[in-house]
Design an enzyme around this catalytic site. Sequence first.
Site, PDB file in Angstrom:
ATOM      1  N   SER A   1       0.850  -1.173   0.000  1.00  0.00           N
ATOM      2  CA  SER A   1       0.000   0.000   0.000  1.00  0.00           C
ATOM      3  C   SER A   1       0.893   1.232   0.000  1.00  0.00           C
ATOM      4  O   SER A   1       1.867   1.312  -0.739  1.00  0.00           O
ATOM      5  CB  SER A   1      -0.943  -0.028   1.209  1.00  0.00           C
ATOM      6  OG  SER A   1      -1.799   1.083   1.221  1.00  0.00           O
TER       7      SER A   1
ATOM      8  N   TYR B   1      -5.281   8.146  -6.201  1.00  0.00           N
ATOM      9  CA  TYR B   1      -4.271   7.238  -5.675  1.00  0.00           C
ATOM     10  C   TYR B   1      -4.652   6.755  -4.275  1.00  0.00           C
ATOM     11  O   TYR B   1      -4.649   5.555  -3.989  1.00  0.00           O
ATOM     12  CB  TYR B   1      -2.918   7.943  -5.646  1.00  0.00           C
ATOM     13  CG  TYR B   1      -1.771   7.105  -5.148  1.00  0.00           C
ATOM     14  CD1 TYR B   1      -1.045   6.300  -6.026  1.00  0.00           C
ATOM     15  CD2 TYR B   1      -1.402   7.107  -3.809  1.00  0.00           C
ATOM     16  CE1 TYR B   1       0.013   5.526  -5.575  1.00  0.00           C
ATOM     17  CE2 TYR B   1      -0.357   6.334  -3.343  1.00  0.00           C
ATOM     18  CZ  TYR B   1       0.363   5.548  -4.233  1.00  0.00           C
ATOM     19  OH  TYR B   1       1.403   4.774  -3.781  1.00  0.00           O
TER      20      TYR B   1
ATOM     21  N   LYS C   1      -5.697   2.914  -2.528  1.00  0.00           N
ATOM     22  CA  LYS C   1      -4.975   2.325  -1.398  1.00  0.00           C
ATOM     23  C   LYS C   1      -5.890   2.141  -0.191  1.00  0.00           C
ATOM     24  O   LYS C   1      -5.786   1.136   0.530  1.00  0.00           O
ATOM     25  CB  LYS C   1      -3.768   3.193  -1.042  1.00  0.00           C
ATOM     26  CG  LYS C   1      -2.727   3.303  -2.150  1.00  0.00           C
ATOM     27  CD  LYS C   1      -2.173   1.946  -2.556  1.00  0.00           C
ATOM     28  CE  LYS C   1      -1.019   2.075  -3.532  1.00  0.00           C
ATOM     29  NZ  LYS C   1      -0.454   0.754  -3.926  1.00  0.00           N
TER      30      LYS C   1
END
Length: 295
Positions: free
Chosen positions: A154, A168, A172
Site C-alpha cells: 500500500s 491514488y 490504497k
Amino acid sequence: MAVAVVTQRRKRRVVSELEYSPRVWLITGATSGFGLALTEAAAAAGDLVVGAARSPDRLDHVVAAYPDQVSAVEFNVTDRARCAEVVSEVVARHGRLDVLVNNAGRTQVGALEETTDEELRALFDLHFFGPAALTRAVLPQMRRQRSGAVVQMSSVGGQVTAPGFGAYCATKFALEGLTETLSQEVDFGVRFLIVEPGAFRTNLFNPGAAYLSAPMPEYAGTVGPTRDYVASGDGSQSGDPAKAARAILAALDASTPPLRLVLGSDAIDGVRGRLDALGRELSEWEAVGRDTTVE
C-alpha cells in the site's frame, strides 16, 4: 527436531538439522523499486522467487545472479483472467506458493475534477481489482497448505491524504479495507501484511513514471504543489528500498507479525498525526453521535 539457524540476514526455521525448505514467492512489479528490492532480498536469504512483470526481461540480471532461485514470468496485473494461470504455473513449478506480494503500481496526480473516469478506473484496475483477483487466486492453494502470507504494498497514502492524490489514495484505502477484512475472515493459517511506505527512492517519481492528469487553473493553488513535487522530487526521497525489503522480511518472520507496517519517519509522523486528528474529532462530536440512539 527442527533447529534455528542463521542464514545471511535473518533466523530461519528448518525442517531438519541438514535441510532448509525455502519459501516460494510471487512478486508483481518485480523489475524495479520495492519489487526488485524484495526479489533480491528473498533470493539472498535462500528463498525461491517468481518475479512477475510486463517486461520480464528487465529481471534478467537478477535471474543471472540467482539462476536456481529466481525466475521471471510475463504478467500484467490488470489481466485478471490470467491470475489463476500464473498461480498455477508457480505451483506446478515449485509445488507450493508461500508469499504473494502485490506490488505493481504507479503514481497518479490530479484533482478529482481533473481526473477522467478512464484514468480513475485504470488506477483501480492496477491497485485494487488486480491485487484482489490475484489474492483470490492464491487463497485456495494457501488453504490447502494451511499456511502462507499475502503482502499488500500500500502506501502512507492508504492512511494519509494530500491534494492531488485523491484517486491514488482511494485505491490504497480500498485495498487496505479489503485486506483488513481478509485478516478477520481467513482462519486457515494465512497472514496478511499491509505495507505503508512513505517517500522511498523507487521509480514512482521518475520522469514519465508518474501519471499527471491534465491540469485546471482552478486547482493550481492546491494540487499545483503536489504536481511540482512529483515532477521534480525523484532522487530526493529519504527512504531506502533495500532497507524496506529487509523490514518486510523481518515482519513476515516475526512470531507476532503486524497487520500494518509503516515504513519511513515521514510515514510514521503522518499516520500519527492522522490518528491524533481522528481522536480529537471523535471526542469533540462523541456526544452528538451517541445521542442518536433509539430511546
